[in-house]
Design a protein around this motif. Structure first.
Motif, PDB file in Angstrom:
ATOM      1  N   VAL A 173     -37.216  77.014  16.843  1.00 25.61           N
ATOM      2  CA  VAL A 173     -37.522  77.676  15.697  1.00 25.61           C
ATOM      3  C   VAL A 173     -39.047  77.456  15.431  1.00 25.61           C
ATOM      4  CG1 VAL A 173     -37.121  77.784  13.340  1.00 25.61           C
ATOM      5  CG2 VAL A 173     -35.283  77.693  15.064  1.00 25.61           C
ATOM      6  N   ARG A 174     -39.331  76.308  15.483  1.00 24.96           N
ATOM      7  CA  ARG A 174     -40.976  75.852  15.041  1.00 24.96           C
ATOM      8  C   ARG A 174     -41.727  76.746  15.970  1.00 24.96           C
ATOM      9  NH1 ARG A 174     -40.413  69.140  14.025  1.00 24.96           N
ATOM     10  NH2 ARG A 174     -38.821  69.824  12.357  1.00 24.96           N
ATOM     11  N   LEU A 175     -41.457  76.694  17.502  1.00 23.84           N
ATOM     12  CA  LEU A 175     -42.643  77.466  18.121  1.00 23.84           C
ATOM     13  C   LEU A 175     -42.292  78.846  18.391  1.00 23.84           C
ATOM     14  CD1 LEU A 175     -41.929  75.036  21.373  1.00 23.84           C
ATOM     15  CD2 LEU A 175     -43.830  74.957  19.466  1.00 23.84           C
ATOM     16  N   LEU A 176     -41.727  79.218  17.331  1.00 25.34           N
ATOM     17  CA  LEU A 176     -41.717  80.912  17.218  1.00 25.34           C
ATOM     18  C   LEU A 176     -42.858  81.530  16.859  1.00 25.34           C
ATOM     19  CD1 LEU A 176     -38.146  81.821  15.494  1.00 25.34           C
ATOM     20  CD2 LEU A 176     -38.852  81.833  18.027  1.00 25.34           C
ATOM     21  N   PRO A 177     -43.670  82.615  17.728  1.00 20.03           N
ATOM     22  CA  PRO A 177     -44.850  82.983  17.180  1.00 20.03           C
ATOM     23  C   PRO A 177     -44.743  83.757  15.859  1.00 20.03           C
ATOM     24  CG  PRO A 177     -43.849  84.697  18.870  1.00 20.03           C
ATOM     25  CD  PRO A 177     -42.856  83.232  18.746  1.00 20.03           C
ATOM     26  N   PRO A 178     -45.915  83.745  15.031  1.00 19.08           N
ATOM     27  CA  PRO A 178     -45.882  84.432  13.979  1.00 19.08           C
ATOM     28  C   PRO A 178     -45.932  85.953  13.926  1.00 19.08           C
ATOM     29  CG  PRO A 178     -48.184  84.002  14.597  1.00 19.08           C
ATOM     30  CD  PRO A 178     -47.178  83.348  15.482  1.00 19.08           C
ATOM     31  N   PRO A 179     -45.074  86.507  13.170  1.00 19.07           N
ATOM     32  CA  PRO A 179     -44.909  88.073  13.095  1.00 19.07           C
ATOM     33  C   PRO A 179     -46.383  88.851  13.429  1.00 19.07           C
ATOM     34  CG  PRO A 179     -44.735  87.602  10.760  1.00 19.07           C
ATOM     35  CD  PRO A 179     -44.783  86.333  11.640  1.00 19.07           C
ATOM     36  N   ALA A 180     -46.108  89.986  14.135  1.00 23.64           N
ATOM     37  CA  ALA A 180     -47.413  90.752  14.292  1.00 23.64           C
ATOM     38  C   ALA A 180     -48.048  91.334  13.001  1.00 23.64           C
ATOM     39  CB  ALA A 180     -46.913  92.042  15.159  1.00 23.64           C
ATOM     40  N   TRP A 181     -47.492  91.549  11.963  1.00 26.03           N
ATOM     41  CA  TRP A 181     -48.145  91.897  10.757  1.00 26.03           C
ATOM     42  C   TRP A 181     -48.870  90.970   9.845  1.00 26.03           C
ATOM     43  CZ3 TRP A 181     -45.534  89.600   6.873  1.00 26.03           C
ATOM     44  CH2 TRP A 181     -44.086  89.220   7.269  1.00 26.03           C
ATOM     45  N   TRP A 182     -48.631  89.746  10.252  1.00 26.85           N
ATOM     46  CA  TRP A 182     -49.177  88.550   9.619  1.00 26.85           C
ATOM     47  C   TRP A 182     -50.802  88.807   9.176  1.00 26.85           C
ATOM     48  CZ3 TRP A 182     -53.724  85.940  10.447  1.00 26.85           C
ATOM     49  CH2 TRP A 182     -54.100  85.718  11.822  1.00 26.85           C
ATOM     50  N   PRO A 183     -51.690  89.555   9.815  1.00 29.35           N
ATOM     51  CA  PRO A 183     -52.990  89.609   9.288  1.00 29.35           C
ATOM     52  C   PRO A 183     -52.995  90.315   8.096  1.00 29.35           C
ATOM     53  CG  PRO A 183     -52.954  90.060  11.696  1.00 29.35           C
ATOM     54  CD  PRO A 183     -51.319  89.976  11.170  1.00 29.35           C
ATOM     55  N   LEU A 184     -52.013  91.266   7.479  1.00 26.50           N
ATOM     56  CA  LEU A 184     -51.947  92.213   6.505  1.00 26.50           C
ATOM     57  C   LEU A 184     -51.853  91.310   5.209  1.00 26.50           C
ATOM     58  CD1 LEU A 184     -52.208  94.641   5.202  1.00 26.50           C
ATOM     59  CD2 LEU A 184     -49.572  94.862   5.607  1.00 26.50           C
ATOM     60  N   PRO A 185     -50.933  90.432   5.198  1.00 28.99           N
ATOM     61  CA  PRO A 185     -50.693  89.552   4.038  1.00 28.99           C
ATOM     62  C   PRO A 185     -51.826  88.561   4.026  1.00 28.99           C
ATOM     63  CG  PRO A 185     -49.063  88.989   5.328  1.00 28.99           C
ATOM     64  CD  PRO A 185     -49.572  90.158   5.680  1.00 28.99           C
ATOM     65  N   ALA A 186     -52.207  87.796   5.139  1.00 30.18           N
ATOM     66  CA  ALA A 186     -53.279  87.110   4.886  1.00 30.18           C
ATOM     67  C   ALA A 186     -54.540  87.242   4.496  1.00 30.18           C
ATOM     68  CB  ALA A 186     -53.537  86.584   6.596  1.00 30.18           C
ATOM     69  N   ALA A 187     -55.046  88.847   4.906  1.00 29.88           N
ATOM     70  CA  ALA A 187     -56.229  89.573   4.458  1.00 29.88           C
ATOM     71  C   ALA A 187     -56.104  89.855   3.098  1.00 29.88           C
ATOM     72  CB  ALA A 187     -56.567  90.843   5.476  1.00 29.88           C
ATOM     73  N   ALA A 188     -54.936  90.062   2.559  1.00 27.98           N
ATOM     74  CA  ALA A 188     -55.043  90.535   1.256  1.00 27.98           C
ATOM     75  C   ALA A 188     -54.934  89.245   0.304  1.00 27.98           C
ATOM     76  CB  ALA A 188     -53.444  91.224   1.029  1.00 27.98           C
ATOM     77  N   LEU A 189     -54.402  88.146   0.593  1.00 28.81           N
ATOM     78  CA  LEU A 189     -54.643  86.931  -0.220  1.00 28.81           C
ATOM     79  C   LEU A 189     -55.959  86.660  -0.039  1.00 28.81           C
ATOM     80  CD1 LEU A 189     -51.238  84.874   0.928  1.00 28.81           C
ATOM     81  CD2 LEU A 189     -51.656  86.214  -1.264  1.00 28.81           C
ATOM     82  N   LEU A 190     -56.573  86.631   1.172  1.00 27.42           N
ATOM     83  CA  LEU A 190     -58.067  86.161   1.003  1.00 27.42           C
ATOM     84  C   LEU A 190     -59.046  86.971   0.299  1.00 27.42           C
ATOM     85  CD1 LEU A 190     -60.254  84.374   2.617  1.00 27.42           C
ATOM     86  CD2 LEU A 190     -60.536  86.089   4.423  1.00 27.42           C
ATOM     87  N   GLY A 191     -58.774  88.177   0.427  1.00 28.25           N
ATOM     88  CA  GLY A 191     -59.345  89.111  -0.890  1.00 28.25           C
ATOM     89  C   GLY A 191     -59.219  88.800  -2.103  1.00 28.25           C
ATOM     90  N   LEU A 192     -57.944  88.593  -2.392  1.00 25.06           N
ATOM     91  CA  LEU A 192     -57.542  88.129  -3.725  1.00 25.06           C
ATOM     92  C   LEU A 192     -58.353  86.896  -4.514  1.00 25.06           C
ATOM     93  CD1 LEU A 192     -55.633  88.366  -6.412  1.00 25.06           C
ATOM     94  CD2 LEU A 192     -54.083  87.112  -5.271  1.00 25.06           C
ATOM     95  N   ALA A 193     -58.257  85.911  -3.435  1.00 23.44           N
ATOM     96  CA  ALA A 193     -58.888  84.720  -3.840  1.00 23.44           C
ATOM     97  C   ALA A 193     -60.627  85.124  -4.018  1.00 23.44           C
ATOM     98  CB  ALA A 193     -58.615  83.657  -2.497  1.00 23.44           C
TER      99      ALA A 193
END
Length: 237
Positions: free
Chosen positions: A16-36
Protein backbone atom coordinates in the motif's frame (compact mmCIF):
# COMPACT_ATOMS: atom_id res chain seq x y z
CA UNK A 1 0.03 -18.89 12.38
CA UNK A 2 0.09 -15.54 14.13
CA UNK A 3 3.51 -14.83 12.67
CA UNK A 4 2.24 -15.68 9.18
CA UNK A 5 -0.75 -13.34 9.61
CA UNK A 6 1.52 -10.57 10.85
CA UNK A 7 3.84 -11.09 7.90
CA UNK A 8 0.91 -10.88 5.48
CA UNK A 9 -0.28 -7.67 7.13
CA UNK A 10 3.19 -6.13 6.95
CA UNK A 11 3.55 -7.17 3.32
CA UNK A 12 0.15 -5.66 2.53
CA UNK A 13 1.15 -2.42 4.25
CA UNK A 14 4.36 -2.25 2.23
CA UNK A 15 2.43 -2.74 -0.97
CA UNK A 16 0.00 0.00 0.00
CA UNK A 17 2.82 2.36 0.82
CA UNK A 18 4.53 1.72 -2.49
CA UNK A 19 1.44 2.51 -4.56
CA UNK A 20 2.20 5.27 -7.09
CA UNK A 21 0.35 8.58 -6.75
CA UNK A 22 -2.70 9.12 -8.96
CA UNK A 23 -2.17 10.56 -12.41
CA UNK A 24 -4.08 13.73 -11.54
CA UNK A 25 -1.89 14.69 -8.58
CA UNK A 26 -0.34 17.76 -10.34
CA UNK A 27 -3.75 19.47 -10.43
CA UNK A 28 -4.30 19.82 -6.65
CA UNK A 29 -0.58 20.33 -6.07
CA UNK A 30 -0.43 23.25 -8.52
CA UNK A 31 -3.66 24.71 -7.11
CA UNK A 32 -2.33 24.62 -3.53
CA UNK A 33 0.98 26.10 -4.67
CA UNK A 34 -0.84 28.92 -6.43
CA UNK A 35 -2.99 29.53 -3.36
CA UNK A 36 0.07 29.80 -1.15
CA UNK A 37 1.90 32.08 -3.59
CA UNK A 38 -1.11 34.37 -4.09
CA UNK A 39 -1.81 34.62 -0.38
CA UNK A 40 1.82 35.38 0.41
CA UNK A 41 1.89 38.07 -2.28
CA UNK A 42 -1.25 39.69 -0.86
CA UNK A 43 0.17 39.68 2.67
CA UNK A 44 3.70 40.87 1.84
CA UNK A 45 2.79 43.52 -0.75
CA UNK A 46 2.10 46.95 0.72
CA UNK A 47 -1.48 48.16 0.14
CA UNK A 48 -2.02 50.81 -2.51
CA UNK A 49 -4.63 53.58 -2.27
CA UNK A 50 -6.29 55.47 -5.11
CA UNK A 51 -8.12 58.80 -5.03
CA UNK A 52 -9.83 60.57 -7.94
CA UNK A 53 -10.63 64.21 -8.61
CA UNK A 54 -12.80 65.43 -11.48
CA UNK A 55 -12.52 68.52 -13.67
CA UNK A 56 -15.01 69.49 -16.35
CA UNK A 57 -14.55 71.49 -19.54
CA UNK A 58 -17.13 74.32 -19.71
CA UNK A 59 -17.65 76.33 -22.93
CA UNK A 60 -18.34 80.06 -22.86
CA UNK A 61 -21.25 81.80 -24.56
CA UNK A 62 -19.54 81.86 -27.96
CA UNK A 63 -18.41 78.19 -27.98
CA UNK A 64 -20.42 75.11 -28.88
CA UNK A 65 -20.62 72.17 -26.42
CA UNK A 66 -18.99 69.85 -28.96
CA UNK A 67 -15.91 72.05 -28.85
CA UNK A 68 -15.68 71.63 -25.09
CA UNK A 69 -15.90 67.87 -25.55
CA UNK A 70 -12.97 67.93 -27.94
CA UNK A 71 -10.88 70.10 -25.61
CA UNK A 72 -11.62 67.71 -22.73
CA UNK A 73 -10.04 64.89 -24.75
CA UNK A 74 -7.01 67.06 -25.47
CA UNK A 75 -6.58 68.19 -21.87
CA UNK A 76 -6.79 64.58 -20.66
CA UNK A 77 -3.77 63.77 -22.84
CA UNK A 78 -1.65 66.60 -21.42
CA UNK A 79 -2.64 65.94 -17.79
CA UNK A 80 0.47 63.81 -17.33
CA UNK A 81 2.76 65.92 -19.49
CA UNK A 82 5.98 67.42 -18.15
CA UNK A 83 4.60 70.97 -18.05
CA UNK A 84 1.51 69.98 -16.05
CA UNK A 85 3.49 67.85 -13.62
CA UNK A 86 5.95 70.70 -13.11
CA UNK A 87 3.04 72.81 -11.82
CA UNK A 88 1.78 69.93 -9.63
CA UNK A 89 5.15 68.89 -8.20
CA UNK A 90 5.37 71.43 -5.32
CA UNK A 91 1.93 70.63 -3.95
CA UNK A 92 2.28 66.87 -4.44
CA UNK A 93 5.59 66.86 -2.60
CA UNK A 94 7.30 64.32 -4.87
CA UNK A 95 9.51 64.52 -7.93
CA UNK A 96 8.08 64.82 -11.44
CA UNK A 97 9.48 61.46 -12.55
CA UNK A 98 7.85 59.62 -9.65
CA UNK A 99 4.69 61.69 -9.95
CA UNK A 100 4.27 60.53 -13.55
CA UNK A 101 4.09 56.89 -12.40
CA UNK A 102 1.49 57.64 -9.71
CA UNK A 103 -1.13 59.57 -11.67
CA UNK A 104 -3.38 58.84 -14.64
CA UNK A 105 -6.10 60.79 -16.46
CA UNK A 106 -9.17 59.31 -18.12
CA UNK A 107 -12.08 60.79 -20.02
CA UNK A 108 -15.13 59.64 -21.94
CA UNK A 109 -15.87 60.46 -25.60
CA UNK A 110 -19.43 61.34 -24.55
CA UNK A 111 -18.67 63.62 -21.60
CA UNK A 112 -16.41 66.70 -21.17
CA UNK A 113 -15.32 65.48 -17.72
CA UNK A 114 -11.77 64.38 -16.89
CA UNK A 115 -11.02 61.94 -14.06
CA UNK A 116 -7.55 62.36 -12.53
CA UNK A 117 -6.53 59.48 -10.26
CA UNK A 118 -3.56 59.49 -7.92
CA UNK A 119 -2.12 56.33 -6.39
CA UNK A 120 0.17 56.00 -3.37
CA UNK A 121 1.02 53.83 -0.38
CA UNK A 122 -1.04 56.11 1.88
CA UNK A 123 -4.59 57.42 1.43
CA UNK A 124 -3.71 61.06 2.11
CA UNK A 125 -0.84 61.09 -0.36
CA UNK A 126 -3.06 59.62 -3.09
CA UNK A 127 -5.64 62.40 -2.58
CA UNK A 128 -2.91 65.08 -2.56
CA UNK A 129 -1.51 63.80 -5.87
CA UNK A 130 -4.91 63.79 -7.59
CA UNK A 131 -5.80 67.29 -6.35
CA UNK A 132 -2.38 68.70 -7.22
CA UNK A 133 -2.54 67.48 -10.81
CA UNK A 134 -6.18 68.60 -11.19
CA UNK A 135 -5.32 72.11 -9.98
CA UNK A 136 -2.24 72.27 -12.20
CA UNK A 137 -4.22 71.18 -15.24
CA UNK A 138 -6.95 73.74 -14.57
CA UNK A 139 -4.43 76.52 -14.05
CA UNK A 140 -2.43 75.82 -17.20
CA UNK A 141 -5.50 75.35 -19.43
CA UNK A 142 -7.35 78.42 -18.15
CA UNK A 143 -4.45 80.61 -19.19
CA UNK A 144 -5.54 79.98 -22.77
CA UNK A 145 -9.31 80.11 -22.08
CA UNK A 146 -9.71 83.43 -23.91
CA UNK A 147 -8.37 81.89 -27.09
CA UNK A 148 -9.99 78.46 -26.81
CA UNK A 149 -13.36 79.50 -25.42
CA UNK A 150 -13.23 76.57 -22.99
CA UNK A 151 -12.49 76.70 -19.28
CA UNK A 152 -11.64 73.85 -16.94
CA UNK A 153 -13.44 73.89 -13.59
CA UNK A 154 -12.95 71.64 -10.59
CA UNK A 155 -16.06 69.48 -10.39
CA UNK A 156 -15.17 67.21 -7.45
CA UNK A 157 -12.08 67.25 -5.24
CA UNK A 158 -10.38 63.99 -4.28
CA UNK A 159 -10.68 62.78 -0.70
CA UNK A 160 -8.57 60.22 1.14
CA UNK A 161 -10.04 56.74 0.57
CA UNK A 162 -10.90 54.55 3.55
CA UNK A 163 -9.89 51.26 1.92
CA UNK A 164 -6.98 50.34 -0.34
CA UNK A 165 -7.56 49.79 -4.04
CA UNK A 166 -5.12 46.87 -4.25
CA UNK A 167 -6.31 43.29 -3.94
CA UNK A 168 -6.74 41.82 -0.47
CA UNK A 169 -4.81 38.68 0.60
CA UNK A 170 -7.99 36.61 0.23
CA UNK A 171 -8.52 37.81 -3.33
CA UNK A 172 -4.85 37.31 -4.20
CA UNK A 173 -5.04 33.79 -2.81
CA UNK A 174 -8.16 33.05 -4.86
CA UNK A 175 -6.48 34.33 -8.01
CA UNK A 176 -3.41 32.22 -7.27
CA UNK A 177 -5.60 29.17 -6.65
CA UNK A 178 -7.34 29.59 -10.01
CA UNK A 179 -4.06 30.22 -11.83
CA UNK A 180 -2.41 27.20 -10.22
CA UNK A 181 -5.37 24.96 -11.02
CA UNK A 182 -5.34 26.17 -14.62
CA UNK A 183 -1.63 25.48 -15.00
CA UNK A 184 -2.03 22.06 -13.40
CA UNK A 185 -4.87 21.20 -15.76
CA UNK A 186 -2.87 22.36 -18.78
CA UNK A 187 0.06 20.24 -17.66
CA UNK A 188 -2.19 17.19 -17.39
CA UNK A 189 -3.47 17.80 -20.92
CA UNK A 190 -0.04 18.33 -22.47
CA UNK A 191 2.18 15.98 -20.46
CA UNK A 192 3.63 12.95 -22.32
CA UNK A 193 2.00 9.59 -21.57
CA UNK A 194 3.88 7.16 -19.36
CA UNK A 195 3.66 4.39 -21.96
CA UNK A 196 5.98 5.32 -24.81
CA UNK A 197 8.14 3.21 -27.04
CA UNK A 198 11.88 3.67 -26.82
CA UNK A 199 11.90 5.12 -30.31
CA UNK A 200 9.33 7.69 -29.34
CA UNK A 201 6.28 6.02 -30.92
CA UNK A 202 3.01 5.76 -29.00
CA UNK A 203 1.99 2.48 -27.42
CA UNK A 204 -1.54 1.32 -28.16
CA UNK A 205 -3.30 -0.66 -25.47
CA UNK A 206 -5.15 -3.86 -26.33
CA UNK A 207 -8.92 -3.38 -26.53
CA UNK A 208 -11.18 -5.16 -24.10
CA UNK A 209 -14.75 -6.47 -24.13
CA UNK A 210 -16.86 -6.61 -27.32
CA UNK A 211 -14.29 -4.54 -29.20
CA UNK A 212 -11.61 -7.17 -28.56
CA UNK A 213 -13.88 -9.97 -29.79
CA UNK A 214 -14.61 -8.06 -33.00
CA UNK A 215 -10.89 -7.47 -33.58
CA UNK A 216 -10.11 -11.19 -33.08
CA UNK A 217 -12.85 -12.25 -35.51
CA UNK A 218 -11.60 -9.79 -38.11
CA UNK A 219 -8.02 -11.03 -37.68
CA UNK A 220 -9.12 -14.66 -38.23
CA UNK A 221 -10.56 -13.85 -41.67
CA UNK A 222 -8.29 -14.52 -44.68
CA UNK A 223 -6.72 -11.56 -46.35
CA UNK A 224 -8.02 -10.31 -49.69
CA UNK A 225 -6.75 -12.50 -52.53
CA UNK A 226 -5.42 -15.18 -50.16
CA UNK A 227 -7.06 -18.62 -50.29
CA UNK A 228 -8.62 -19.92 -47.09
CA UNK A 229 -6.58 -23.15 -47.25
CA UNK A 230 -3.32 -21.25 -47.12
CA UNK A 231 -4.61 -19.28 -44.16
CA UNK A 232 -5.53 -22.52 -42.35
CA UNK A 233 -2.08 -24.01 -43.04
CA UNK A 234 -0.40 -20.97 -41.58
CA UNK A 235 -2.57 -21.21 -38.54
CA UNK A 236 -1.72 -24.94 -38.13
CA UNK A 237 2.00 -24.17 -38.38
Amino acid sequence: MADTADQKKSTHRRRVRLLPPPAWWPLPAAALLGLAAGGAYGVLKAPEYAATSYVVAVPDDTTEPATALGFAQAYARIATSSSTLAYAQPRAGIGAAKLRTQVRAETSPESPMIAITGTAKSAGEAADIANAVADALSLSSNQAAKNTGVQLLLFNQAVAPSEPASASPALSGAVGLCAGGLLGGLWLLTRPTAARRRDGGPVTEAPEGPVAETVEEYASLPAQGEPAAAKEKESVR
